[in-house]
Design a protein around this motif. Sequence first.
Motif, PDB file in Angstrom:
ATOM      1  N   LEU A 141       0.862  -1.182   0.000  1.00 38.25           N
ATOM      2  CA  LEU A 141       0.000   0.000   0.000  1.00 38.25           C
ATOM      3  C   LEU A 141       0.899   1.233   0.000  1.00 38.25           C
ATOM      4  O   LEU A 141       1.730   1.416   0.899  1.00 38.25           O
ATOM      5  N   PRO A 152      -4.211   0.837   6.284  1.00 36.05           N
ATOM      6  CA  PRO A 152      -5.490   0.615   5.602  1.00 36.05           C
ATOM      7  C   PRO A 152      -6.691   1.172   6.354  1.00 36.05           C
ATOM      8  O   PRO A 152      -7.692   1.531   5.733  1.00 36.05           O
ATOM      9  N   ALA A 162      -6.080   0.878  -7.859  1.00 33.82           N
ATOM     10  CA  ALA A 162      -5.618  -0.516  -7.958  1.00 33.82           C
ATOM     11  C   ALA A 162      -6.079  -1.062  -9.295  1.00 33.82           C
ATOM     12  O   ALA A 162      -7.032  -0.559  -9.895  1.00 33.82           O
ATOM     13  N   LEU A 172      -4.940  -5.222  -1.784  1.00 36.10           N
ATOM     14  CA  LEU A 172      -5.758  -4.153  -1.200  1.00 36.10           C
ATOM     15  C   LEU A 172      -6.961  -4.726  -0.472  1.00 36.10           C
ATOM     16  O   LEU A 172      -7.282  -4.298   0.656  1.00 36.10           O
ATOM     17  N   SER A 209      -2.432   0.775  -4.490  1.00 33.91           N
ATOM     18  CA  SER A 209      -1.909  -0.561  -4.241  1.00 33.91           C
ATOM     19  C   SER A 209      -0.961  -0.869  -5.385  1.00 33.91           C
ATOM     20  O   SER A 209      -1.379  -1.184  -6.499  1.00 33.91           O
TER      21      SER A 209
END
Length: 353
Positions: A141, A152, A162, A172, A209
Amino acid sequence: MSHRTARTLTRRSVAALGLTAAAALGAAGCVAGEGSENAAGAGASGGGAGEWSTDSLTVDFATYNPLSLVVRDQQLIEKALGESVTVEWVQSAGSNKANELLRSGSADVASTAGSAALLARANGSPIKVIGIFSQPEWSALVVPEGSDVTGPADLAGRPVAATPGTDPYFFLVQALAEAGLSIGDVELQPLQHADGRSALEGGSVDAWSGLDPIMAAAEVESGAQLVFRNVDFNTYGFLNATEKFIDQHADVAQVVVDAYEEARTWALEHLEETAALLAEVAGIGSEVASTVITERSNLDVSGVPGEDQLAVLEAISPVLADSGDVAGGAEDVEKARNEIIHDAFALAAVEEK
């Protein structure tokens, strides 16, 4: 390792499948049509008097697959097949693009993350993994320098980039789950990997991501920070082929897997040269490429797909089943997992080393 002769490779590939040479070529001839004069089909008529079962091969290369760069640069496949088979190389920008190449028939062999291969198989793409090229930590990340995102849990309601159908996407999903969130709790921006980096640096997303080597380049060149890492959320590097290719062109499939094992041996003995090759193809600095190869790629793994990969796929299966990306849900994911491995070529290649 010396280049093996075409005839040796052909005999060994047939032995690995438990077939006679006549049976293997005969099967391909039936596909071409009953009564084909050339047992490998009409397409092999210019292929060295039927020495190989096809006269063309399309293989992908990708910056996330360092061994593909070595195989391509050293022309290992071309040298083994000789002039009777035309080898075409196509670049995959991500696992999703590699899967598109395989599904459309635009490539015979292509490289993806394990999660992406399982997703494709579960959705009906007739592919199998025939080799393992790495056990990487290629996703994490990523946030811009100075970001207030520390993990997160901070991403709820915020835009995140992503690439769906790839390891970074499933990374992710798992990272969010660690914080009690789901993909629906963020504003997903479905961008290809390089575009994800651009969006992060342009300020249109708060996190990305990422995928190496693009991710490593962002760290060095723009100060991007990796705020969440978990190597167990990264799946293996899978070398995949269509079932049609496996069934009809086992001799050539063996050549490809042999070339990968030759490339692995060379790369492990020449890490800096491999990094230099990555730098050249990816257009990144030598420092970045060296980090990717020496710290995050882990090429020193068995090329034979088996229990280790199945364990990783089993762990990711609930994520796939719950993602809504597989129409048949958990049942189709399990079926795909049980059918995805074809280890005969890799077993033969490793035994020969």
